[in-house]
Scaffold this motif. Sequence first.
Motif: not given
Length: 186
Positions: A155-166
């Motif tokens: 999940x963390x990987x997908x989050x950072x892929x879609x929102x690099x500045x999360x």
Amino acid sequence: MKQLIALFFVFAVAACKHGTTNTLSPEQEQTLLKTGDSIAVSVQALLQQNVAKAMQAGGPVYAVAFCNEKAAFLTDSMSTLHGTFIQRLSDKNRNPANEIKDTADHTAWKKLSTKQEAFVQTDAHGKRYFYKPITISMPACLKCHGGRADIQDSTRKVILGKYPYDKAVDYQMGDLRGMWKIGVGS
């Protein structure tokens, strides 16, 4: 004579300012609070229902993709339905469009941070906005917004892929996650 003219000018300016204040009667404020809350509840329910369906369909990874592609669309569609401006904002935003940027919103955030209670605020242009806290209210929220132990690596990987500045992580149950900003009149 000059003092009399100056005194008249001061009173005239004060009278003009008084005539253009944006104070609300208690009844007007209650009406705007009810209107704003009704809209916030309907938008929040729509988002939660859709995120819950996405979680059931494919877990947190799928829900992140859903939020990335559909959350703004759903909010915009509710804005059109209600005929008003609706926005989600946060100091720890995931989507850059939800970042708190202007002074009025920073002021509202500070107020919500200390007293998590909805209110109406009038901006410098006389436009009124309803602000309401968004909190982490369900354990499922932590699967995407919690700490390291709560969010799976996939999940963390997908989050950072879609929102690099999360920045929307490390929350716990009950934490202030963001705020609704809803136009409720002028």
